[in-house]
Scaffold this motif. Structure first.
Motif, PDB file in Angstrom:
ATOM      1  N   THR A 191     -35.485  -2.984  11.710  1.00 14.77           N
ATOM      2  CA  THR A 191     -35.448  -2.746  13.159  1.00 14.77           C
ATOM      3  C   THR A 191     -35.608  -1.268  13.471  1.00 14.77           C
ATOM      4  O   THR A 191     -36.346  -0.873  14.395  1.00 14.77           O
ATOM      5  CB  THR A 191     -34.127  -3.274  13.729  1.00 14.77           C
ATOM      6  OG1 THR A 191     -34.008  -4.670  13.421  1.00 14.77           O
ATOM      7  CG2 THR A 191     -34.069  -3.096  15.231  1.00 14.77           C
ATOM      8  N   ILE A 192     -34.924  -0.433  12.689  1.00  9.51           N
ATOM      9  CA  ILE A 192     -35.031   1.011  12.919  1.00  9.51           C
ATOM     10  C   ILE A 192     -36.458   1.494  12.664  1.00  9.51           C
ATOM     11  O   ILE A 192     -37.026   2.262  13.465  1.00  9.51           O
ATOM     12  CB  ILE A 192     -34.024   1.756  12.022  1.00  9.51           C
ATOM     13  CG1 ILE A 192     -32.588   1.428  12.462  1.00  9.51           C
ATOM     14  CG2 ILE A 192     -34.268   3.260  12.075  1.00  9.51           C
ATOM     15  CD1 ILE A 192     -31.540   1.979  11.524  1.00  9.51           C
ATOM     16  N   GLU A 228     -39.307  -0.267  12.724  1.00 15.60           N
ATOM     17  CA  GLU A 228     -40.216  -0.783  13.740  1.00 15.60           C
ATOM     18  C   GLU A 228     -40.034  -0.052  15.057  1.00 15.60           C
ATOM     19  O   GLU A 228     -41.009   0.280  15.754  1.00 15.60           O
ATOM     20  CB  GLU A 228     -39.988  -2.286  13.928  1.00 15.60           C
ATOM     21  CG  GLU A 228     -40.385  -3.142  12.740  1.00 15.60           C
ATOM     22  CD  GLU A 228     -41.886  -3.122  12.508  1.00 15.60           C
ATOM     23  OE1 GLU A 228     -42.633  -2.943  13.481  1.00 15.60           O
ATOM     24  OE2 GLU A 228     -42.305  -3.261  11.341  1.00 15.60           O
ATOM     25  N   THR A 229     -38.797   0.226  15.407  1.00 19.57           N
ATOM     26  CA  THR A 229     -38.537   0.938  16.669  1.00 19.57           C
ATOM     27  C   THR A 229     -39.130   2.345  16.621  1.00 19.57           C
ATOM     28  O   THR A 229     -39.751   2.805  17.595  1.00 19.57           O
ATOM     29  CB  THR A 229     -37.029   1.005  16.921  1.00 19.57           C
ATOM     30  OG1 THR A 229     -36.494  -0.329  16.966  1.00 19.57           O
ATOM     31  CG2 THR A 229     -36.731   1.683  18.248  1.00 19.57           C
ATOM     32  N   GLN A 230     -38.945   3.004  15.487  1.00 19.79           N
ATOM     33  CA  GLN A 230     -39.514   4.346  15.361  1.00 19.79           C
ATOM     34  C   GLN A 230     -41.042   4.322  15.430  1.00 19.79           C
ATOM     35  O   GLN A 230     -41.661   5.164  16.107  1.00 19.79           O
ATOM     36  CB  GLN A 230     -39.056   4.983  14.043  1.00 19.79           C
ATOM     37  CG  GLN A 230     -37.566   5.333  14.015  1.00 19.79           C
ATOM     38  CD  GLN A 230     -37.136   5.884  12.674  1.00 19.79           C
ATOM     39  OE1 GLN A 230     -37.883   5.831  11.701  1.00 19.79           O
ATOM     40  NE2 GLN A 230     -35.908   6.428  12.628  1.00 19.79           N
ATOM     41  N   ILE A 258     -42.983   1.997  16.852  1.00 17.51           N
ATOM     42  CA  ILE A 258     -43.423   1.640  18.212  1.00 17.51           C
ATOM     43  C   ILE A 258     -43.245   2.821  19.158  1.00 17.51           C
ATOM     44  O   ILE A 258     -44.119   3.144  19.981  1.00 17.51           O
ATOM     45  CB  ILE A 258     -42.654   0.412  18.697  1.00 17.51           C
ATOM     46  CG1 ILE A 258     -43.086  -0.822  17.904  1.00 17.51           C
ATOM     47  CG2 ILE A 258     -42.886   0.177  20.185  1.00 17.51           C
ATOM     48  CD1 ILE A 258     -42.267  -2.049  18.198  1.00 17.51           C
ATOM     49  N   ALA A 259     -42.106   3.504  19.031  1.00 16.74           N
ATOM     50  CA  ALA A 259     -41.874   4.667  19.890  1.00 16.74           C
ATOM     51  C   ALA A 259     -42.907   5.762  19.601  1.00 16.74           C
ATOM     52  O   ALA A 259     -43.423   6.430  20.523  1.00 16.74           O
ATOM     53  CB  ALA A 259     -40.457   5.201  19.674  1.00 16.74           C
ATOM     54  N   LEU A 309     -43.636  -7.177  17.195  1.00 19.60           N
ATOM     55  CA  LEU A 309     -42.370  -7.760  17.654  1.00 19.60           C
ATOM     56  C   LEU A 309     -42.294  -9.247  17.309  1.00 19.60           C
ATOM     57  O   LEU A 309     -41.229  -9.751  16.930  1.00 19.60           O
ATOM     58  CB  LEU A 309     -42.226  -7.560  19.164  1.00 19.60           C
ATOM     59  CG  LEU A 309     -42.011  -6.113  19.632  1.00 19.60           C
ATOM     60  CD1 LEU A 309     -41.962  -6.046  21.153  1.00 19.60           C
ATOM     61  CD2 LEU A 309     -40.715  -5.543  19.048  1.00 19.60           C
ATOM     62  N   GLN A 325     -41.513  -9.494  13.715  1.00 16.06           N
ATOM     63  CA  GLN A 325     -40.112  -9.141  13.495  1.00 16.06           C
ATOM     64  C   GLN A 325     -39.186 -10.292  13.902  1.00 16.06           C
ATOM     65  O   GLN A 325     -38.224 -10.604  13.195  1.00 16.06           O
ATOM     66  CB  GLN A 325     -39.768  -7.875  14.287  1.00 16.06           C
ATOM     67  CG  GLN A 325     -38.368  -7.343  14.004  1.00 16.06           C
ATOM     68  CD  GLN A 325     -38.111  -6.037  14.733  1.00 16.06           C
ATOM     69  OE1 GLN A 325     -38.977  -5.549  15.462  1.00 16.06           O
ATOM     70  NE2 GLN A 325     -36.936  -5.482  14.541  1.00 16.06           N
TER      71      GLN A 325
END
Length: 477
Positions: A51-52, A54-56, A58-59, A166, A169
Motif C-alpha cells: 500500500t505504501i 503504490e501510494t508513493q 501514484i502520488a 488500484l 491492489q
C-alpha cells in the motif's frame, strides 16, 4: 534449598505425568494458532508495504502530470510572447521553457507506469522546438492545440493506469483475505483436533478407572490389565485400585470361608441340643414339671429359629460360590405350586390366598426357585393377614418380568436403596414373630444378578408392595 526446589519442580514436570501431558497438549494445540498469527502478521506487513509503495508511486505520477501541465502552460506563454516580441530575451525564455517541459516529459514517460500519448507529445514537442520558423501566432496555434490534446490523452492514460493499479491492489487484498479465511479455518480445526486428542489421552484412563471402580462395586470378576500408556498419576491410582480389588477378593474369600465353617460347625452342636430337647420333652429321662416343660418349649423354639438362621447362612454361602447360571426352560406355574405347598401351613394360619398368573420362561431353575422361596416367605412374613398374594410372570421384549406383590404397609422410599443389602431387616413387625436374618432379599438380588438381571420395588395398582425381578431371556443350555 535450591536443589530441593529443583527436584520438586522436576517431579512435577516429569515425563508422562498428568501435569506434563496437560501442559504439552496445551502447547501443541497452540502451535497452529501461533502459525496463524505469524502468517497473518506476514500478510499484514506485505499489504502495508504494498500500500505504501503504490501510494508513493501514484502520488509521484500525479505530481509529474501536474508538473508537466504546468510546464506546458509556461511553454505556451513563452511561445506566444516570442511571436509578439521576437527578441533574444523571449527566445531564451522559450528555450528554458522547452528544456523544462522536456525534463517533465521525460520524467513522466520514463516512469514504470505505461502512459499512452507520450509519442504524440514527443512529436508536437519536436515541432515546437523549431518555433523560430513560425511567422505568426496563427501558425503557432495548431501546434499548441495538438499539444493540449496530447496532454489530455496523457492525463487520461495516467488516470486509467492508476485505476488499473488500484484494481490489482484490491484483488490482491481480496485474495489475501480469502487465503487468511481458509487458513484460519484449517489451523483452528487442527487446533481443535489437537485439543480433542489431548483431552482423549486424559479421558481414556479416567474412563478405565471408572470401569474398574464399577467392576469392584459389582464384583464382576477379573480386572483389566494395567495401562502402559497413561499419565503416571492415573497409573498409580489404577495400581491402587488393583490392590484394592485383590484385598476385597481376599476379604470376600475370608467372609465366605467364615460363613461356611461357622454354619457347618454350628450344625453339630445344634443337632445335639435339638436331640437333647426332644428327649427331655418326651420324658425319656424322667417326667418334667409344668414349669420345666415351659422352659423346654422355649428351648425348642429357640433351637428351631437357630436352625433356620444356619440354613439361611448355608444357602447364602452356596449362592456366593455360584458364578454362572445354567438357563433351561422352566415351568413357572409348577415351581410356584411347589413353593406354595412348602408354605401351606403358614398360608392357612394367616388366611392368605395366592393368585398365580405365570408362563414358562428361560432361567436357572435352582436360582429361580430361591427367588420364589424368599419372595413368598417375605410376603407371608410381612404381608397383611386375610389378603391375597399375587404372583405374575410374563415375557416382554425377550425379558422375563416376575412380580410378587402383597397387601400391607408400603416400603418407605428412603429404605429401598439398601433394602437388598445382606443382613438388612425391615422395620415392620413380622406375622410369625420370628427375628429374620436379613438375607432373604439379598439372596433374591444375588440370584437375579447371576442371571444378568436385577430386582426392584415397583408401584402397582392392585397391591401396596410389589417386588419385580427382571431376567433377560437366553437360549437354553
Amino acid at each position: 534449598m535450591l536443589a530441593s526446589r529443583l527436584i520438586d519442580s522436576g517431579s512435577l514436570l516429569r515425563l508422562g505425568s498428568l501435569r506434563q501431558l496437560i501442559i504439552g497438549s496445551f502447547l501443541v494445540a497452540l502451535i497452529p494458532l501461533a502459525a496463524l498469527l505469524w502468517q497473518s502478521h506476514t500478510d499484514l506487513t506485505r499489504v502495508s508495504r504494498m500500500t505504501i509503495d503504490e501510494t508513493q508511486q501514484i502520488a509521484g505520477i500525479v505530481s509529474k502530470v501536474q508538473q508537466l501541465e504546468s510546464a506546458s502552460v509556461v511553454l505556451e506563454r513563452a511561445l506566444r510572447q516570442y511571436q509578439v516580441l521576437k527578441n533574444d530575451v523571449a527566445e531564451r525564455l522559450v528555450q528554458n521553457a522547452l528544456i523544462r517541459f522536456d525534463e517533465r516529459y521525460a520524467a513522466l514517460c520514463d516512469a514504470k507506469v505505461s502512459v499512452d500519448g507520450c509519442e504524440s507529445v514527443n512529436t508536437v514537442l519536436a515541432e515546437l522546438k523549431s518555433f523560430s520558423a513560425f511567422t505568426s501566432e496563427a501558425d503557432l496555434a495548431p501546434g499548441l492545440g495538438r499539444l493540449r490534446t496530447a496532454l489530455v490523452d496523457v492525463h487520461e492514460s495516467v488516470d486509467d493506469a492508476i485505476e488499473a493499479r488500484l484494481t490489482v491492489q484490491r484483488q490482491d487484498v481480496a485474495d489475501m483475505q480469502a487465503k487468511q479465511s481458509w487458513l484460519s479455518a484449517l489451523l483452528v480445526s487442527v487446533s481443535l483436533a489437537l485439543i480433542l486428542l489431548g483431552s482423549q489421552l486424559v479421558i481414556n484412563p479416567v474412563r478405565k478407572l471408572k470401569l474398574i471402580i464399577r467392576m469392584l462395586a459389582r464384583q464382576q470378576g477379573r480386572l483389566p490389565p494395567l495401562s502402559t500408556r497413561a499419565p503416571k498419576e492415573l497409573v498409580g491410582v489404577e495400581k491402587d485400585l488393583h490392590w484394592l480389588g485383590e484385598r476385597l477378593a481376599q476379604l470376600e474369600h475370608i467372609r465366605t470361608a467364615l460363613l461356611r465353617h461357622a454354619a457347618h460347625e454350628l450344625k453339630t452342636p445344634l443337632a445335639s441340643i435339638k436331640e437333647g430337647c426332644a428327649l427331655l420333652t418326651d420324658g425319656t429321662v424322667g417326667a418334667l414339671s409344668e414349669s420345666q416343660q415351659e422352659v423346654m418349649s422355649l428351648l425348642a423354639s429357640s433351637t428351631s429359629r437357630l436352625n433356620t438362621l444356619i440354613e439361611k447362612l448355608l444357602d447364602y454361602n452356596l449362592l456366593l460360590q455360584q458364578a454362572q447360571a445354567s438357563f433351561t426352560r422352566v415351568d413357572v406355574e409348577q415351581m410356584v405350586s411347589q413353593c406354595i405347598e412348602d408354605y401351606q401351613l403358614a398360608l392357612q394360619n394367616h388366611k392368605l390366598a395366592v393368585n398365580i398368573e405365570a408362563s414358562s420362561i428361560s432361567a436357572d431353575a435352582e436360582l429361580l426357585r430361591r427367588i420364589f422361596d424368599n419372595l413368598l416367605s417375605n410376603a407371608v412374613a410381612h404381608g397383611a393377614l386375610d389378603k391375597t398374594i399375587y404372583i405374575r410372570v410374563a415375557v416382554e421384549n425377550d425379558t422375563a418380568l416376575i412380580d410378587v406383590a402383597n397387601h400391607g404397609s408400603k416400603i418407605p422410599p428412603e429404605k429401598i436403596s439398601n433394602l437388598f443389602e445382606p443382613f438388612v431387616r425391615g422395620d415392620g413387625a413380622r406375622n410369625d414373630n420370628v427375628i429374620g436374618t436379613g438375607l432373604g432379599l439379598s439372596i433374591v438380588a444375588d440370584c437375579a444378578r447371576i442371571m444378568h438381571g436385577e430386582v426392584n420395588v415397583i408401584d402397582v395398582d392392585y397391591a401396596e408392595v410389589c417386588f419385580r425381578v427382571v431376567i433377560p431371556q437366553q437360549e437354553d443350555q
